[in-house]
Design a protein around this motif. Sequence first.
Motif, PDB file in Angstrom:
ATOM      1  N   ASP A  41     -20.038  25.710 -17.667  1.00 50.81           N
ATOM      2  CA  ASP A  41     -19.258  26.245 -16.555  1.00 50.81           C
ATOM      3  C   ASP A  41     -18.449  25.127 -15.905  1.00 50.81           C
ATOM      4  OD1 ASP A  41     -18.224  27.813 -14.570  1.00 50.81           O
ATOM      5  OD2 ASP A  41     -20.133  28.280 -13.612  1.00 50.81           O
ATOM      6  N   THR A  57     -19.797  32.013  -7.559  1.00 52.13           N
ATOM      7  CA  THR A  57     -19.695  32.545  -8.919  1.00 52.13           C
ATOM      8  C   THR A  57     -20.559  31.740  -9.882  1.00 52.13           C
ATOM      9  OG1 THR A  57     -17.462  33.419  -8.580  1.00 52.13           O
ATOM     10  CG2 THR A  57     -18.122  32.974 -10.848  1.00 52.13           C
ATOM     11  N   ILE A  61     -23.309  33.189 -12.377  1.00 53.15           N
ATOM     12  CA  ILE A  61     -23.319  32.984 -13.831  1.00 53.15           C
ATOM     13  C   ILE A  61     -24.640  32.369 -14.270  1.00 53.15           C
ATOM     14  CG2 ILE A  61     -22.272  31.654 -15.709  1.00 53.15           C
ATOM     15  CD1 ILE A  61     -19.567  32.042 -14.326  1.00 53.15           C
ATOM     16  N   TYR A  73     -27.642  25.989 -19.049  1.00 53.32           N
ATOM     17  CA  TYR A  73     -26.412  26.102 -18.269  1.00 53.32           C
ATOM     18  C   TYR A  73     -26.010  24.694 -17.849  1.00 53.32           C
ATOM     19  CZ  TYR A  73     -23.452  27.116 -14.166  1.00 53.32           C
ATOM     20  OH  TYR A  73     -22.432  27.156 -13.247  1.00 53.32           O
ATOM     21  N   ARG A 365     -15.372  36.540 -15.694  1.00 55.98           N
ATOM     22  CA  ARG A 365     -16.241  35.589 -16.381  1.00 55.98           C
ATOM     23  C   ARG A 365     -17.673  36.116 -16.425  1.00 55.98           C
ATOM     24  NH1 ARG A 365     -15.597  31.041 -12.672  1.00 55.98           N
ATOM     25  NH2 ARG A 365     -16.805  29.759 -14.102  1.00 55.98           N
ATOM     26  N   LEU A 366     -18.165  36.613 -15.307  1.00 54.73           N
ATOM     27  CA  LEU A 366     -19.514  37.185 -15.281  1.00 54.73           C
ATOM     28  C   LEU A 366     -19.629  38.351 -16.255  1.00 54.73           C
ATOM     29  CD1 LEU A 366     -20.269  37.111 -11.460  1.00 54.73           C
ATOM     30  CD2 LEU A 366     -21.816  36.257 -13.216  1.00 54.73           C
ATOM     31  N   TYR A 369     -20.003  37.252 -19.974  1.00 54.97           N
ATOM     32  CA  TYR A 369     -21.337  36.822 -20.406  1.00 54.97           C
ATOM     33  C   TYR A 369     -22.261  38.027 -20.588  1.00 54.97           C
ATOM     34  CZ  TYR A 369     -19.986  31.974 -19.654  1.00 54.97           C
ATOM     35  OH  TYR A 369     -19.353  30.752 -19.733  1.00 54.97           O
TER      36      TYR A 369
END
Length: 381
Positions: A41, A57, A61, A73, A365-366, A369
């Motif tokens: 990210d 955000t 994520i 992550y 973006r969320l 995924y």
Amino acid sequence: MSGDHDEIRDTGENRSTEGTPGDGIRGTARGTAPVPLSVLDLVTVGAGHTASEAVRTAVGIARTAERRGFHRYWVAEHHSMPGVASSSPAVLLAHLAAHTDRIRLGSGGVMLPNHAPLVIAEQFGTLEAMAPGRVDLGLGRAPGTDGATAAALRRTDRLREGADEFPQQLAELTRFLDDDFPDGHPYSRIHAVPGPVQATSPGGVQSAHRPPLWLLGSSGFSAQLAGRLGLPFAFAHHFSAANTIPALDLYRESFRPSAVLDAPYALIGVGALAAEDEKEARRQVLTGALSMIRLRTGRPGLVPSPEEAEAYTFSEMERDFVDGWLSNIVHGTPDAVREGLDALAKRTGADELMITANAHGGDARLRSYELIADAYGLPEA
């Protein structure tokens, strides 16, 4: 400094119960994914949005990735880029550690020449105390910015020397993390705290565990160094696709078994974005392409909206760049993205895919995924 200080060593202290028993590095492929899936990210800031929104955000994520079974992550260090809010990986990771429970967290990476090794050892020792057994320390030797900003960060204009000294800086950092400078060394009485010294002090009960080291790169230098040291390697396929296979080959050819790994372990960062339909996916990834054009022409800014990107008049040269850029981003429907990631894993032999979904808005973006997790049948945790 002494010769012992300059020697780079492998170490057996990278131990946790994640992944393959005992190494804290290898992940487990879930659902129908060919390899473990992870998240990179950049904490991007879109036009009309704030850095605070971008950080919220990022939390969303990370929590989504944890819930859907992604292995790790990571955030990446960048500077002087209005559209990227990840200039301080350790600060972000501390915040994310407070909002997650299981997923591995790490840097992809910290740019070692920008910092004193002791400072990095202290920061990641603190993170390890916050999230025991789930912190990774990925290191790069690029500045993560332009030359002028790098000079401001490092308080020197001798940038080439900083990159050339990367192996020595890595050796020093490793010594601080392991708290094992030899007697007589100028740093032998200096300790990175939190760290192993607390376990050996009278009455000490502090865990001696420390974060696994990863080397990151977009060329052959770090690939060869990671292989020679028996360390895991992360390659930036998402912006250096032409070098991916040569770098991975070099890593595997150079690999020497160590106390950390008995066989090579390489992940690649890959740009990927899924949407319900192909047109919407292209709208979203076009924003990243325009943002990159502006960055490479000395005009960095916030990530433009899809509407702005669609309305932009690209020159012929810019259009060629966009076509090349988008060809390296796996995007489209969830099924198309799954097929693209499967093909990439097969073509490169990567042991792990680290997906970065760059777009203007956090919702896109969320959603990406979630859609990728659904496409692979990753179970809800």
